[in-house]
Design a protein around this motif. Sequence first.
Motif, PDB file in Angstrom:
ATOM      1  N   GLN A 188       0.805  -1.221   0.000  1.00 30.36           N
ATOM      2  CA  GLN A 188       0.000   0.000   0.000  1.00 30.36           C
ATOM      3  C   GLN A 188       0.839   1.272   0.000  1.00 30.36           C
ATOM      4  OE1 GLN A 188      -3.065   0.173   2.983  1.00 30.36           O
ATOM      5  NE2 GLN A 188      -3.873  -1.858   2.497  1.00 30.36           N
ATOM      6  N   ASN A 189       2.139   1.154   0.137  1.00 26.99           N
ATOM      7  CA  ASN A 189       2.997   2.341   0.160  1.00 26.99           C
ATOM      8  C   ASN A 189       3.321   2.756  -1.269  1.00 26.99           C
ATOM      9  OD1 ASN A 189       3.083   2.466   2.982  1.00 26.99           O
ATOM     10  ND2 ASN A 189       4.700   0.936   3.043  1.00 26.99           N
ATOM     11  N   ILE A 190       2.435   3.544  -1.832  1.00 27.49           N
ATOM     12  CA  ILE A 190       2.544   3.974  -3.219  1.00 27.49           C
ATOM     13  C   ILE A 190       2.495   5.493  -3.279  1.00 27.49           C
ATOM     14  CG2 ILE A 190       1.548   1.885  -4.225  1.00 27.49           C
ATOM     15  CD1 ILE A 190      -1.140   3.294  -4.290  1.00 27.49           C
ATOM     16  N   ARG A 191       2.919   6.025  -4.394  1.00 28.43           N
ATOM     17  CA  ARG A 191       2.832   7.457  -4.665  1.00 28.43           C
ATOM     18  C   ARG A 191       1.757   7.658  -5.720  1.00 28.43           C
ATOM     19  NH1 ARG A 191       4.033  12.535  -2.684  1.00 28.43           N
ATOM     20  NH2 ARG A 191       5.154  13.839  -4.160  1.00 28.43           N
ATOM     21  N   ALA A 203      -1.714  12.392  -0.375  1.00 33.14           N
ATOM     22  CA  ALA A 203      -0.688  12.245   0.647  1.00 33.14           C
ATOM     23  C   ALA A 203      -1.299  12.024   2.018  1.00 33.14           C
ATOM     24  CB  ALA A 203       0.213  13.485   0.666  1.00 33.14           C
ATOM     25  N   SER A 204      -2.483  12.621   2.265  1.00 31.71           N
ATOM     26  CA  SER A 204      -3.162  12.449   3.554  1.00 31.71           C
ATOM     27  C   SER A 204      -3.989  11.176   3.589  1.00 31.71           C
ATOM     28  CB  SER A 204      -4.074  13.661   3.819  1.00 31.71           C
ATOM     29  OG  SER A 204      -3.354  14.859   3.833  1.00 31.71           O
ATOM     30  N   SER A 205      -4.721  10.915   2.498  1.00 34.25           N
ATOM     31  CA  SER A 205      -5.600   9.746   2.447  1.00 34.25           C
ATOM     32  C   SER A 205      -5.870   9.398   0.996  1.00 34.25           C
ATOM     33  CB  SER A 205      -6.911  10.024   3.187  1.00 34.25           C
ATOM     34  OG  SER A 205      -7.839   8.982   2.984  1.00 34.25           O
ATOM     35  N   ILE A 206      -5.267   8.327   0.516  1.00 33.93           N
ATOM     36  CA  ILE A 206      -5.488   7.907  -0.865  1.00 33.93           C
ATOM     37  C   ILE A 206      -6.955   7.568  -1.121  1.00 33.93           C
ATOM     38  CG2 ILE A 206      -4.966   6.072  -2.532  1.00 33.93           C
ATOM     39  CD1 ILE A 206      -2.098   6.166  -1.551  1.00 33.93           C
ATOM     40  N   ALA A 237       6.428   0.860  -3.396  1.00 35.45           N
ATOM     41  CA  ALA A 237       6.034  -0.089  -4.436  1.00 35.45           C
ATOM     42  C   ALA A 237       6.088   0.511  -5.830  1.00 35.45           C
ATOM     43  CB  ALA A 237       4.628  -0.616  -4.151  1.00 35.45           C
ATOM     44  N   GLY A 238       5.988   1.840  -5.933  1.00 29.58           N
ATOM     45  CA  GLY A 238       5.974   2.476  -7.240  1.00 29.58           C
ATOM     46  C   GLY A 238       5.017   3.645  -7.268  1.00 29.58           C
ATOM     47  N   ILE A 239       4.627   4.049  -8.466  1.00 28.08           N
ATOM     48  CA  ILE A 239       3.832   5.259  -8.680  1.00 28.08           C
ATOM     49  C   ILE A 239       2.594   4.913  -9.497  1.00 28.08           C
ATOM     50  CG2 ILE A 239       3.815   7.514  -9.807  1.00 28.08           C
ATOM     51  CD1 ILE A 239       6.812   7.678  -9.199  1.00 28.08           C
ATOM     52  N   ILE A 240       1.470   5.501  -9.107  1.00 32.46           N
ATOM     53  CA  ILE A 240       0.236   5.431  -9.894  1.00 32.46           C
ATOM     54  C   ILE A 240      -0.068   6.842 -10.382  1.00 32.46           C
ATOM     55  CG2 ILE A 240      -2.224   4.904  -9.880  1.00 32.46           C
ATOM     56  CD1 ILE A 240      -1.654   2.906  -7.635  1.00 32.46           C
ATOM     57  N   ASN A 241      -0.127   7.025 -11.680  1.00 33.96           N
ATOM     58  CA  ASN A 241      -0.368   8.334 -12.286  1.00 33.96           C
ATOM     59  C   ASN A 241      -1.724   8.301 -12.980  1.00 33.96           C
ATOM     60  OD1 ASN A 241       0.000  10.954 -13.193  1.00 33.96           O
ATOM     61  ND2 ASN A 241       1.181  10.325 -14.988  1.00 33.96           N
ATOM     62  N   ILE A 242      -2.661   9.096 -12.481  1.00 40.22           N
ATOM     63  CA  ILE A 242      -4.010   9.155 -13.042  1.00 40.22           C
ATOM     64  C   ILE A 242      -4.088  10.343 -13.998  1.00 40.22           C
ATOM     65  CG2 ILE A 242      -6.467   9.438 -12.525  1.00 40.22           C
ATOM     66  CD1 ILE A 242      -5.908   8.190  -9.786  1.00 40.22           C
ATOM     67  N   ILE A 243      -4.349  10.065 -15.277  1.00 41.21           N
ATOM     68  CA  ILE A 243      -4.436  11.102 -16.305  1.00 41.21           C
ATOM     69  C   ILE A 243      -5.912  11.382 -16.590  1.00 41.21           C
ATOM     70  CG2 ILE A 243      -3.806  11.774 -18.647  1.00 41.21           C
ATOM     71  CD1 ILE A 243      -1.422  11.393 -16.806  1.00 41.21           C
ATOM     72  N   ARG A 574      13.630   2.909  -3.496  1.00 37.49           N
ATOM     73  CA  ARG A 574      12.538   3.815  -3.146  1.00 37.49           C
ATOM     74  C   ARG A 574      12.526   4.057  -1.637  1.00 37.49           C
ATOM     75  NH1 ARG A 574      10.733   6.424  -7.094  1.00 37.49           N
ATOM     76  NH2 ARG A 574       8.621   6.550  -6.266  1.00 37.49           N
ATOM     77  N   ILE A 575      11.829   5.122  -1.254  1.00 42.23           N
ATOM     78  CA  ILE A 575      11.661   5.472   0.154  1.00 42.23           C
ATOM     79  C   ILE A 575      10.184   5.715   0.414  1.00 42.23           C
ATOM     80  CG2 ILE A 575      12.062   7.928  -0.289  1.00 42.23           C
ATOM     81  CD1 ILE A 575      13.266   8.177   2.471  1.00 42.23           C
TER      82      ILE A 575
END
Length: 826
Positions: A188-191, A203-206, A237-243, A574-575
């Motif tokens: 669950q640790n994603i950006r 950042a506060s609540s996905i 875990a990585g990045i999710i980018n919503i376009i 990653r961090i």
Amino acid sequence: MRINSKHIFLKTFVYLSLHLVSLSGVQVMAQPLARDNGKISGTIINAETIQPVEFATIVVIDPHSKKPINGNIADEWGNFTIDHIAVGTYQLSISFIGYESQQIDSLVITENKNRIDLGKVLLSPSTKVLKEVVVEGQRPIIEEKVDRTIYNAASDKTTQGGDATDVLKRVPMLTVDMDGNVSLRGNQNIRVLINNKPSIIAASSIPDALKQIPADQIQSVEVITSPSSKYDAEGSAGIINIITKKDKMQGAMLSVHSGVGYRGSNFGLRGSFRKGKMGFSLGGYGRAQYNVNGTYSNNQTTTSSSGERMTMQNAATRTNALRGRYSLGWDYDINKNNYMTASVQYGVRNNKNFQDQLLTQTFEGNTRLANNTRNVEVTNNSGTVSLNLDYIHTFKKPQQEFSVSGQYSKNNRTNNFLNTFAITNQPDSLIKNINNSYNEEIIFQTDYQTPIGKTQMVEFGAKETFRKVTSNYKYLHTLGDGNGLVEIANANSTNIFTYNQNVSAGYLSYTVSLPKDYSLKAGARYEYTAISADFQDPNGLSTKIPSYGLLVPSINFSKRLKNGNLLKAGFNRRIQRPSIRYLNPNVQASNPLYITVGNPDLSPEYTNNYELAYSTTIKNSSINIAAFARNTTGAIQSIRSVLDKNVIQTTYANIGVENAYGFNFYGTLKIGPRFSLNGGTDIYYAYLNNKVADPLYHASNSGWVATARLRSSFQLNNGWSMESFSMFRGRQVQLQGVQGGIRIYSLGFQKELFNNRGSIGFRIENFLASGLVVRNYTKTPLINQKSVNIMHNFSFRINFSFRIGKMNFDKPKRKKQGKNDDELDW
């Protein structure tokens, strides 16, 4: 008018079929007896923007038979090379969606002149007026790039009327639980980025952020499992980018989307206006959720120094919610080399959860110690404002670019609960927790990139992020005298917690296209984090987190095979910095026997990610396979312990290690012109160990976790279409237990109306079961707990959309940005 792209897919199909034939050992060439050491190369360029056209299709054609004999696909810089061409005369066909096809005749390969360099080949964008838009060739639902997987949500009609969580449930490698928490390959640790920018509410609540984004406004979702050094190091875990959807064409357009259903209704609009160099866009969306009910039960046995106690709880549950998201955008082409954009967005979420008649019974042996009933009301409201300003300067040299961006965001959040006890012949007894918090963020960033020759690219930049999080919390209760609520004067119950985090970052990235279709992208990013935290009323409370620096390397290596397949490998570090969800010291005790409290002393976790992936296209199907490994130290995990005999407290700690090893498989299959099927599975083995020596508190767990999803689409006659979706997520392995699996499914029909300007649709969900059941288990030497949540999620809805206006592609004024869309960070 129609945008006809069938010929593009036909040529690509024939080209791939040709390579499949060649792999089987059959040689196909224009002149079988001639040598086949000829080569044709060049660079595909947009005729108006003078920027490369990546992934264009180039096909060598025999002018006599008109059959393709060889071909290739341009790389991300527009370069292509086609070799193994026999002596002879050929035609070259170049095509890509949105461009006029180009044909070059009379290319002659001889024994003495077997190398032809075409240099720059110009493709002109299509100039078609979209009075009644009919797109005959849709983008595939799933695309595979070098560093990411793209899910084209605009092609999926089963999410209409939903929000971003409904979309993400369909995306490969992602899972979404019943509370809206998103996991990437089980982590669950994603950006989460929205249009390549960070979201303060995410950042506060996905879950809060996703509930505010309507599914109808999402163009695509990018899952970036191997981010380059341009991206923030945040997200283990990585990045999710919503376009989200944008309109860059000339003219005006307004579309309306609405829906009404058994458990929710929605209304939204999206509009744009562009004339000359300036464009405006606006969007508004609101959704009401109602009639969402279920049940909750909890059975737990706890062991303490005073003995063993068993507690049983049961309640009816219900949820009401109102959500909205509103946006206004502006962009201006100053001239052909300078471009500016600005936007303001506001999101709102009002959510209430109820546990009605929560019955609690506590036993010690055969003796019942307690038997009480209460009503619980939890309020979760938030409002978010975000302001963005970007400036981009391009140069004469293609892909050379300089950009500056700034962003200000603030999220205000209220997370309260109220417990009401009914006592016979006495006033109701009340316990109330008020927790008002805000998360404020200011970002400045500058980036520069320049190509070196035709095959190399250098990128570097800097970024400064200022974050401030404040949590103002207090407890109130009644004293039984009928005089109302009184504040509890205790630093642990009433206080203000402030957390400041400043991150300074710089990066350097280098990309090179190597011979024989190899490519390499390597880079490094350095981030320095300075932290300060304090309580308004210290009273023995303090937290000290040292500042720290981190060098984050990343490398992506790929090989594009001759038959169009792609092999890629990647490594990145990653961090994951703890968010306010994990830091907040407010005691959340809406259920007094199962409380949660944050840990302000948390440190970040560090993760190494490894990935090896292969994708291929075989006739009308595509297959993607990836193996991955993830090693995390100092992983942030929930820890449960016993307080006060039968109270279970959940907090968070940096445990020893968390590792995951697995693979994911997904593919698409098109059967004829009407039916398509896509789906896949993610399977991994999880291992967690907190490395604590004390046997009472030592914890470790391991096991296999699997997720599967399947989507089908069928085009019927007279504008009708049918789509279905199903997803199963198996149990999730946690440090001290497991979270139960879930399954969802839906079936939808849609009818196009008014010459494709409007549509009406019907969707039904989870119609074969009475409810969604999630069973959670916790087992330690001191705790044995089982909780069951049942949510009655059978639903149906009717959706309607309509579009007015006319737009066209005429005379674009601005150069395309040098960055590829699949390489953008901001």
